[in-house]
Design a protein around this motif. Structure first.
Motif, PDB file in Angstrom:
ATOM      1  N   ALA A  11       0.833  -1.203   0.000  1.00  0.00           N
ATOM      2  CA  ALA A  11       0.000   0.000   0.000  1.00  0.00           C
ATOM      3  C   ALA A  11       0.868   1.253   0.000  1.00  0.00           C
ATOM      4  O   ALA A  11       0.599   2.206  -0.735  1.00  0.00           O
ATOM      5  N   ARG A  12       1.924   1.253   0.800  1.00  0.00           N
ATOM      6  CA  ARG A  12       2.839   2.401   0.826  1.00  0.00           C
ATOM      7  C   ARG A  12       3.513   2.598  -0.522  1.00  0.00           C
ATOM      8  O   ARG A  12       3.787   3.715  -0.934  1.00  0.00           O
ATOM      9  N   LEU A  13       3.799   1.502  -1.219  1.00  0.00           N
ATOM     10  CA  LEU A  13       4.521   1.581  -2.484  1.00  0.00           C
ATOM     11  C   LEU A  13       3.620   1.921  -3.675  1.00  0.00           C
ATOM     12  O   LEU A  13       4.064   2.569  -4.614  1.00  0.00           O
ATOM     13  N   THR A  14       2.357   1.486  -3.636  1.00  0.00           N
ATOM     14  CA  THR A  14       1.478   1.639  -4.798  1.00  0.00           C
ATOM     15  C   THR A  14       0.550   2.841  -4.742  1.00  0.00           C
ATOM     16  O   THR A  14       0.075   3.291  -5.783  1.00  0.00           O
ATOM     17  N   GLY A  15       0.228   3.316  -3.551  1.00  0.00           N
ATOM     18  CA  GLY A  15      -0.732   4.409  -3.437  1.00  0.00           C
ATOM     19  C   GLY A  15      -2.159   3.934  -3.237  1.00  0.00           C
ATOM     20  O   GLY A  15      -3.050   4.729  -3.011  1.00  0.00           O
ATOM     21  N   LEU A  75       5.081  -5.156 -10.110  1.00  0.00           N
ATOM     22  CA  LEU A  75       4.292  -6.380  -9.969  1.00  0.00           C
ATOM     23  C   LEU A  75       2.821  -6.053  -9.736  1.00  0.00           C
ATOM     24  O   LEU A  75       1.940  -6.612 -10.396  1.00  0.00           O
ATOM     25  N   TRP A  76       2.545  -5.143  -8.835  1.00  0.00           N
ATOM     26  CA  TRP A  76       1.157  -4.789  -8.533  1.00  0.00           C
ATOM     27  C   TRP A  76       0.468  -4.100  -9.709  1.00  0.00           C
ATOM     28  O   TRP A  76      -0.697  -4.362  -9.979  1.00  0.00           O
ATOM     29  N   TYR A  77       1.150  -3.208 -10.378  1.00  0.00           N
ATOM     30  CA  TYR A  77       0.505  -2.457 -11.441  1.00  0.00           C
ATOM     31  C   TYR A  77       0.336  -3.249 -12.731  1.00  0.00           C
ATOM     32  O   TYR A  77      -0.660  -3.090 -13.427  1.00  0.00           O
ATOM     33  N   LEU A  78       1.290  -4.108 -13.056  1.00  0.00           N
ATOM     34  CA  LEU A  78       1.240  -4.795 -14.349  1.00  0.00           C
ATOM     35  C   LEU A  78       1.023  -6.299 -14.260  1.00  0.00           C
ATOM     36  O   LEU A  78       0.775  -6.943 -15.280  1.00  0.00           O
ATOM     37  N   GLY A  79       1.133  -6.886 -13.072  1.00  0.00           N
ATOM     38  CA  GLY A  79       0.952  -8.326 -12.931  1.00  0.00           C
ATOM     39  C   GLY A  79       2.133  -9.126 -13.447  1.00  0.00           C
ATOM     40  O   GLY A  79       2.011 -10.321 -13.685  1.00  0.00           O
ATOM     41  N   THR A  80       3.269  -8.457 -13.643  1.00  0.00           N
ATOM     42  CA  THR A  80       4.480  -9.134 -14.104  1.00  0.00           C
ATOM     43  C   THR A  80       5.626  -8.850 -13.148  1.00  0.00           C
ATOM     44  O   THR A  80       5.715  -7.760 -12.587  1.00  0.00           O
ATOM     45  N   TRP A 115      -5.065  -0.825 -14.574  1.00  0.00           N
ATOM     46  CA  TRP A 115      -6.430  -0.714 -15.109  1.00  0.00           C
ATOM     47  C   TRP A 115      -7.316   0.054 -14.141  1.00  0.00           C
ATOM     48  O   TRP A 115      -8.142   0.861 -14.554  1.00  0.00           O
ATOM     49  N   ARG A 116      -7.151  -0.181 -12.865  1.00  0.00           N
ATOM     50  CA  ARG A 116      -7.966   0.513 -11.861  1.00  0.00           C
ATOM     51  C   ARG A 116      -7.572   1.976 -11.726  1.00  0.00           C
ATOM     52  O   ARG A 116      -8.398   2.819 -11.387  1.00  0.00           O
ATOM     53  N   ALA A 117      -6.295   2.256 -11.962  1.00  0.00           N
ATOM     54  CA  ALA A 117      -5.817   3.632 -11.811  1.00  0.00           C
ATOM     55  C   ALA A 117      -6.542   4.587 -12.753  1.00  0.00           C
ATOM     56  O   ALA A 117      -6.740   5.750 -12.431  1.00  0.00           O
ATOM     57  N   PHE A 118      -6.942   4.106 -13.918  1.00  0.00           N
ATOM     58  CA  PHE A 118      -7.670   4.986 -14.831  1.00  0.00           C
ATOM     59  C   PHE A 118      -9.119   4.560 -15.021  1.00  0.00           C
ATOM     60  O   PHE A 118      -9.820   5.093 -15.877  1.00  0.00           O
ATOM     61  N   GLY A 119      -9.602   3.634 -14.199  1.00  0.00           N
ATOM     62  CA  GLY A 119     -11.008   3.262 -14.240  1.00  0.00           C
ATOM     63  C   GLY A 119     -11.386   2.371 -15.396  1.00  0.00           C
ATOM     64  O   GLY A 119     -12.536   2.343 -15.801  1.00  0.00           O
ATOM     65  N   GLY A 120     -10.431   1.635 -15.924  1.00  0.00           N
ATOM     66  CA  GLY A 120     -10.707   0.758 -17.053  1.00  0.00           C
ATOM     67  C   GLY A 120     -10.648  -0.708 -16.684  1.00  0.00           C
ATOM     68  O   GLY A 120     -10.588  -1.074 -15.516  1.00  0.00           O
ATOM     69  N   PRO A 142     -12.834   3.438 -10.448  1.00  0.00           N
ATOM     70  CA  PRO A 142     -11.527   2.960 -10.011  1.00  0.00           C
ATOM     71  C   PRO A 142     -11.636   2.360  -8.616  1.00  0.00           C
ATOM     72  O   PRO A 142     -12.409   2.835  -7.792  1.00  0.00           O
ATOM     73  N   LEU A 143     -10.861   1.328  -8.373  1.00  0.00           N
ATOM     74  CA  LEU A 143     -10.920   0.636  -7.093  1.00  0.00           C
ATOM     75  C   LEU A 143     -10.707   1.590  -5.937  1.00  0.00           C
ATOM     76  O   LEU A 143     -11.321   1.471  -4.899  1.00  0.00           O
ATOM     77  N   GLY A 144      -9.851   2.582  -6.106  1.00  0.00           N
ATOM     78  CA  GLY A 144      -9.542   3.511  -5.027  1.00  0.00           C
ATOM     79  C   GLY A 144     -10.550   4.628  -4.854  1.00  0.00           C
ATOM     80  O   GLY A 144     -10.386   5.475  -4.007  1.00  0.00           O
ATOM     81  N   ALA A 145     -11.610   4.662  -5.631  1.00  0.00           N
ATOM     82  CA  ALA A 145     -12.524   5.798  -5.611  1.00  0.00           C
ATOM     83  C   ALA A 145     -13.735   5.606  -4.707  1.00  0.00           C
ATOM     84  O   ALA A 145     -14.661   6.378  -4.751  1.00  0.00           O
ATOM     85  N   HIS A 146     -13.713   4.614  -3.876  1.00  0.00           N
ATOM     86  CA  HIS A 146     -14.871   4.342  -3.017  1.00  0.00           C
ATOM     87  C   HIS A 146     -14.753   5.078  -1.687  1.00  0.00           C
ATOM     88  O   HIS A 146     -14.963   4.519  -0.626  1.00  0.00           O
ATOM     89  N   GLY A 147     -14.367   6.344  -1.735  1.00  0.00           N
ATOM     90  CA  GLY A 147     -14.307   7.141  -0.523  1.00  0.00           C
ATOM     91  C   GLY A 147     -13.041   6.917   0.289  1.00  0.00           C
ATOM     92  O   GLY A 147     -12.961   7.325   1.428  1.00  0.00           O
TER      93      GLY A 147
END
Length: 154
Positions: A11-15, A75-80, A115-120, A142-147
């Motif tokens: 969480a600290r690394l990805t935002g 790894l978290w952002y791209l799954g690789t 994908w979640r970062a831009f709501g896609g 986006p996953l992070g947009a739920h308040g």
């Protein structure tokens, strides 16, 4: 390292907050990948260095920690897994990469935070249905947009 500790570090690394990362269902798989690729000791060392800094995002003076933090974020952002160098030998020589880049799984690709970062959605994973191109694109929240206080959602 416990799952909740890995989620907090991530969480600290990805935002994204750790609850959002848990929702992806990838915490266990990613912790396993990181541990297999760099070892539990190196992961714990990174977690300790992140815990002592108040900077957000964390700043690293150690190149090895910075490289591992970058790899976990990747790894978290791209799954690789991008691959990382092993720590240098005592004589200063840098050994070859522990492993090359690889895709963790098709699920990791689908759950990538990019994908979640831009709501896609990840291309090729969720069909919109016949004729979907005729109307306006659907808006994925986006996953992070739920308040939450996620830096990505802001």
């Amino acid at each position: 390292m416990e799952l909740h500790q890995f989620a907090a570090l991530s969480a600290r690394l990805t935002g994204f907050d750790s609850g959002e990362l848990q929702e992806s269902g990838m915490v266990h798989a990613y912790r396993q990948v990181v541990t297999e690729q760099v070892g539990a000791e190196r992961l714990d060392k990174l977690a300790d260095s992140v815990a002592v800094t108040a900077d957000d995002p964390p700043r690293f003076t150690d190149d090895s920690a910075r490289e591992l933090a970058r790899a976990i974020t990747h790894l978290w952002y791209l799954g690789t897994w991008p691959g990382v160098l092993r720590p240098p030998f005592p004589d200063g020589e840098v050994p070859p990469s522990a492993s090359g880049p690889f895709v963790v799984s098709s699920r990791a690709y689908e759950q990538g935070l990019v994908w979640r970062a831009f709501g896609g959605r990840a291309p090729g994973t969720t069909a919109e249905g016949y004729g979907s191109w005729a109307g306006s694109p659907s808006v994925a929240t986006p996953l992070g947009a739920h308040g939450s206080d996620s830096a990505v959602a802001k």
